[in-house]
Design a protein around this motif. Structure first.
Motif, PDB file in Angstrom:
ATOM      1  N   VAL A 157       0.729  -1.027   0.178  1.00  0.00           N
ATOM      2  CA  VAL A 157      -0.006  -0.233  -0.039  1.00  0.00           C
ATOM      3  C   VAL A 157       1.069   0.952  -0.074  1.00  0.00           C
ATOM      4  O   VAL A 157       0.687   2.162  -0.649  1.00  0.00           O
ATOM      5  CB  VAL A 157      -1.002   0.029   1.234  1.00  0.00           C
ATOM      6  N   PHE A 158       1.836   1.159   0.799  1.00  0.00           N
ATOM      7  CA  PHE A 158       2.878   2.368   1.004  1.00  0.00           C
ATOM      8  C   PHE A 158       3.570   2.525  -0.302  1.00  0.00           C
ATOM      9  O   PHE A 158       3.421   3.827  -0.864  1.00  0.00           O
ATOM     10  CB  PHE A 158       4.144   2.081   1.985  1.00  0.00           C
ATOM     11  N   ARG A 159       3.856   1.624  -1.190  1.00  0.00           N
ATOM     12  CA  ARG A 159       4.470   2.016  -2.346  1.00  0.00           C
ATOM     13  C   ARG A 159       3.551   2.762  -3.455  1.00  0.00           C
ATOM     14  O   ARG A 159       3.866   3.453  -4.207  1.00  0.00           O
ATOM     15  CB  ARG A 159       4.954   0.656  -3.092  1.00  0.00           C
ATOM     16  N   LEU A 160       2.136   2.283  -3.472  1.00  0.00           N
ATOM     17  CA  LEU A 160       1.160   2.940  -4.145  1.00  0.00           C
ATOM     18  C   LEU A 160       0.786   4.228  -3.876  1.00  0.00           C
ATOM     19  O   LEU A 160       0.390   5.206  -4.650  1.00  0.00           O
ATOM     20  CB  LEU A 160      -0.012   1.901  -4.244  1.00  0.00           C
ATOM     21  N   LEU A 161       0.995   4.691  -2.585  1.00  0.00           N
ATOM     22  CA  LEU A 161       0.666   5.978  -2.251  1.00  0.00           C
ATOM     23  C   LEU A 161       1.670   7.020  -2.930  1.00  0.00           C
ATOM     24  O   LEU A 161       1.315   8.091  -2.837  1.00  0.00           O
ATOM     25  CB  LEU A 161       0.798   6.022  -0.497  1.00  0.00           C
ATOM     26  N   ALA A 162       2.660   6.551  -3.525  1.00  0.00           N
ATOM     27  CA  ALA A 162       3.448   7.567  -4.194  1.00  0.00           C
ATOM     28  C   ALA A 162       2.715   8.146  -5.529  1.00  0.00           C
ATOM     29  O   ALA A 162       3.126   9.108  -5.838  1.00  0.00           O
ATOM     30  CB  ALA A 162       4.906   6.936  -4.721  1.00  0.00           C
ATOM     31  N   GLU A 163       1.860   7.504  -5.980  1.00  0.00           N
ATOM     32  CA  GLU A 163       1.077   7.946  -7.152  1.00  0.00           C
ATOM     33  C   GLU A 163      -0.201   8.584  -6.559  1.00  0.00           C
ATOM     34  O   GLU A 163      -0.804   9.025  -7.606  1.00  0.00           O
ATOM     35  CB  GLU A 163       0.788   6.504  -7.940  1.00  0.00           C
TER      36      GLU A 163
ATOM     37  N   ASN B  70      -8.364   5.288  -2.088  1.00  0.00           N
ATOM     38  CA  ASN B  70      -8.235   3.980  -1.343  1.00  0.00           C
ATOM     39  C   ASN B  70      -8.906   3.155  -2.586  1.00  0.00           C
ATOM     40  O   ASN B  70      -8.269   2.045  -2.392  1.00  0.00           O
ATOM     41  CB  ASN B  70      -9.236   4.071  -0.229  1.00  0.00           C
ATOM     42  N   LYS B  71     -10.034   3.447  -3.183  1.00  0.00           N
ATOM     43  CA  LYS B  71     -10.595   2.458  -4.134  1.00  0.00           C
ATOM     44  C   LYS B  71      -9.413   2.100  -5.103  1.00  0.00           C
ATOM     45  O   LYS B  71      -9.580   0.934  -5.422  1.00  0.00           O
ATOM     46  CB  LYS B  71     -11.703   3.305  -4.749  1.00  0.00           C
ATOM     47  N   ASP B  72      -8.656   3.030  -5.470  1.00  0.00           N
ATOM     48  CA  ASP B  72      -7.659   2.710  -6.518  1.00  0.00           C
ATOM     49  C   ASP B  72      -6.826   1.548  -5.879  1.00  0.00           C
ATOM     50  O   ASP B  72      -6.023   0.889  -6.822  1.00  0.00           O
ATOM     51  CB  ASP B  72      -7.034   3.896  -7.210  1.00  0.00           C
ATOM     52  N   ILE B  73      -6.258   1.996  -4.841  1.00  0.00           N
ATOM     53  CA  ILE B  73      -5.186   0.907  -4.108  1.00  0.00           C
ATOM     54  C   ILE B  73      -5.870  -0.229  -3.963  1.00  0.00           C
ATOM     55  O   ILE B  73      -5.214  -1.291  -4.156  1.00  0.00           O
ATOM     56  CB  ILE B  73      -4.898   1.543  -3.021  1.00  0.00           C
ATOM     57  N   ALA B  74      -7.123  -0.454  -3.443  1.00  0.00           N
ATOM     58  CA  ALA B  74      -7.902  -1.489  -3.385  1.00  0.00           C
ATOM     59  C   ALA B  74      -7.898  -2.350  -4.739  1.00  0.00           C
ATOM     60  O   ALA B  74      -7.584  -3.541  -4.566  1.00  0.00           O
ATOM     61  CB  ALA B  74      -9.200  -1.316  -2.798  1.00  0.00           C
ATOM     62  N   ASP B  75      -8.424  -1.600  -5.833  1.00  0.00           N
ATOM     63  CA  ASP B  75      -8.442  -2.402  -6.993  1.00  0.00           C
ATOM     64  C   ASP B  75      -7.254  -2.903  -7.488  1.00  0.00           C
ATOM     65  O   ASP B  75      -7.093  -4.156  -7.865  1.00  0.00           O
ATOM     66  CB  ASP B  75      -8.935  -1.420  -8.001  1.00  0.00           C
TER      67      ASP B  75
ATOM     68  N   LEU C  64       2.388  10.989   4.372  1.00  0.00           N
ATOM     69  CA  LEU C  64       2.840   9.662   3.896  1.00  0.00           C
ATOM     70  C   LEU C  64       3.076   9.350   2.424  1.00  0.00           C
ATOM     71  O   LEU C  64       3.924   8.628   2.004  1.00  0.00           O
ATOM     72  CB  LEU C  64       1.681   8.592   4.199  1.00  0.00           C
ATOM     73  N   CYS C  65       2.165  10.197   1.644  1.00  0.00           N
ATOM     74  CA  CYS C  65       2.465  10.099   0.304  1.00  0.00           C
ATOM     75  C   CYS C  65       3.673  10.559  -0.288  1.00  0.00           C
ATOM     76  O   CYS C  65       4.365  10.135  -1.163  1.00  0.00           O
ATOM     77  CB  CYS C  65       1.318  10.849  -0.411  1.00  0.00           C
ATOM     78  N   ALA C  66       4.077  11.538   0.504  1.00  0.00           N
ATOM     79  CA  ALA C  66       5.528  12.280   0.125  1.00  0.00           C
ATOM     80  C   ALA C  66       6.570  11.504   0.627  1.00  0.00           C
ATOM     81  O   ALA C  66       7.481  11.204  -0.151  1.00  0.00           O
ATOM     82  CB  ALA C  66       5.692  13.658   1.034  1.00  0.00           C
ATOM     83  N   ARG C  67       6.382  10.636   1.576  1.00  0.00           N
ATOM     84  CA  ARG C  67       7.652   9.675   2.095  1.00  0.00           C
ATOM     85  C   ARG C  67       7.697   8.748   0.995  1.00  0.00           C
ATOM     86  O   ARG C  67       8.729   8.124   0.881  1.00  0.00           O
ATOM     87  CB  ARG C  67       7.089   9.298   3.632  1.00  0.00           C
ATOM     88  N   SER C  68       6.600   8.196   0.688  1.00  0.00           N
ATOM     89  CA  SER C  68       6.409   6.940  -0.296  1.00  0.00           C
ATOM     90  C   SER C  68       7.104   7.371  -1.553  1.00  0.00           C
ATOM     91  O   SER C  68       7.908   6.819  -2.083  1.00  0.00           O
ATOM     92  CB  SER C  68       5.097   6.590  -0.726  1.00  0.00           C
ATOM     93  N   ALA C  69       6.962   8.686  -2.092  1.00  0.00           N
ATOM     94  CA  ALA C  69       7.517   9.281  -3.344  1.00  0.00           C
ATOM     95  C   ALA C  69       8.877   9.495  -3.165  1.00  0.00           C
ATOM     96  O   ALA C  69       9.755   9.251  -4.012  1.00  0.00           O
ATOM     97  CB  ALA C  69       6.768  10.715  -3.721  1.00  0.00           C
ATOM     98  N   ALA C  70       9.421   9.847  -1.825  1.00  0.00           N
ATOM     99  CA  ALA C  70      10.789  10.004  -1.768  1.00  0.00           C
ATOM    100  C   ALA C  70      11.665   8.949  -1.707  1.00  0.00           C
ATOM    101  O   ALA C  70      12.712   8.730  -2.132  1.00  0.00           O
ATOM    102  CB  ALA C  70      10.732  10.596  -0.192  1.00  0.00           C
ATOM    103  N   LEU C  71      10.956   7.701  -1.064  1.00  0.00           N
ATOM    104  CA  LEU C  71      11.509   6.455  -0.962  1.00  0.00           C
ATOM    105  C   LEU C  71      11.547   5.940  -2.698  1.00  0.00           C
ATOM    106  O   LEU C  71      12.529   5.383  -3.016  1.00  0.00           O
ATOM    107  CB  LEU C  71      10.737   5.594  -0.352  1.00  0.00           C
ATOM    108  N   ARG C  72      10.793   6.033  -3.358  1.00  0.00           N
ATOM    109  CA  ARG C  72      10.608   5.828  -4.811  1.00  0.00           C
ATOM    110  C   ARG C  72      11.836   6.363  -5.685  1.00  0.00           C
ATOM    111  O   ARG C  72      12.449   5.539  -6.421  1.00  0.00           O
ATOM    112  CB  ARG C  72       9.332   5.811  -5.287  1.00  0.00           C
ATOM    113  N   SER C  73      11.860   7.546  -5.241  1.00  0.00           N
ATOM    114  CA  SER C  73      13.008   8.462  -6.248  1.00  0.00           C
ATOM    115  C   SER C  73      14.165   8.013  -5.842  1.00  0.00           C
ATOM    116  O   SER C  73      15.350   8.370  -6.494  1.00  0.00           O
ATOM    117  CB  SER C  73      12.405   9.849  -6.119  1.00  0.00           C
ATOM    118  N   GLY C  74      14.460   7.755  -4.313  1.00  0.00           N
ATOM    119  CA  GLY C  74      15.820   7.573  -3.661  1.00  0.00           C
ATOM    120  C   GLY C  74      16.596   6.174  -4.088  1.00  0.00           C
ATOM    121  O   GLY C  74      17.115   5.814  -4.591  1.00  0.00           O
TER     122      GLY C  74
END
Length: 175
Positions: free
Chosen positions: A122-128, A132-137, A165-175
Motif C-alpha cells: 500500500v505504501f508504495r502505491l501512495l507515491a502515485e 483508497n478505491k484505486d489502491i484496493a483495485d 505519507l504520500c510524500a515519504r513514499s514518493a521520496a523512497l521511490r525516487s531515492g
C-alpha cells in the motif's frame, strides 16, 4: 578485542539506563553498534540482550532493536534466537508479525517500525497519490482494508497525515 568492545559498551548502556541517564545509555548503544559493525551476529545479539533492560528503565528504542534483531536471525534461520526476539517483542506489548515472502524487500527503517509486507504494498502505491478505491483495485483488497493499512502506516511511521505519507513514499521511490 574488538568483538568484546561492543559488549562493554552495552553493559555501560545498561548501567547508565539504571542510573536514569537514558540519553547517555542510548549513546552507549550507538557506540556499541559502531564497534560491532564488522560482526553482524554480535551486533544483533547485543540489541536483543539490552532490549529488556532498556524497556524496563525507559530508554532507547527496544522495540525497533528487537524487530531488527528478529529479522536478522530469521533471515539466517537461527530459530532459537528468532524465537527469543519474538518473545521479547510480546513481553514489551509490541505486535509480532508473521514472516511472509517479501519481508526482505521492505526497507530496514520501515521494517523496524513494524510495517508488514501488505502495508508496504500500500505504501508504495501512495507515491502515485491513488485513492483508497484505486489502491484496493490494484491489490485486490477492499477499500476499507486499504484505509486501515493507511491508518496503520501513519501510526507506525509517525507521518503527520496521508499527504505526508504520500510524500515519504514518493521520496523512497525516487531515492
Amino acid at each position: 578485542m574488538r568483538w568484546n568492545r561492543q559488549f562493554v559498551h552495552l553493559a555501560e548502556a545498561v548501567l547508565l539506563g539504571r542510573e536514569g541517564a537514558g540519553a547517555d545509555a542510548a549513546a552507549a548503544v550507538e557506540r556499541a553498534l559502531a564497534a560491532a559493525e564488522p560482526y553482524p551476529l554480535a551486533q544483533h545479539l547485543g540489541l536483543r540482550l539490552v532490549a529488556d533492560a532498556a524497556h524496563q528503565d525507559g530508554w532507547g528504542d527496544p522495540v525497533s532493536w528487537l524487530r531488527r534483531a528478529e529479522h536478522h536471525f530469521h533471515e539466517r534461520d537461527i530459530a532459537a534466537v528468532t524465537g527469543a526476539c519474538r518473545a521479547g517483542l510480546r513481553r514489551l506489548g509490541a505486535p509480532v508479525h508473521q514472516h511472509r515472502s517479501g519481508t526482505s524487500g521492505i526497507p530496514q527503517q520501515l521494517r523496524t517500525q513494524g510495517v508488514t509486507v501488505r502495508e508496504f504494498d500500500v505504501f508504495r502505491l501512495l507515491a502515485e497519490r491513488l485513492s483508497n478505491k484505486d489502491i484496493a483495485d490494484r491489490l485486490f483488497i477492499s477499500p476499507r482494508t486499504a484505509e486501515k493499512h493507511i491508518a496503520s502506516l501513519i501510526t507506525k511511521t509517525g507521518a503527520a497525515n496521508r499527504a505526508d505519507l504520500c510524500a515519504r513514499s514518493a521520496a523512497l521511490r525516487s531515492g
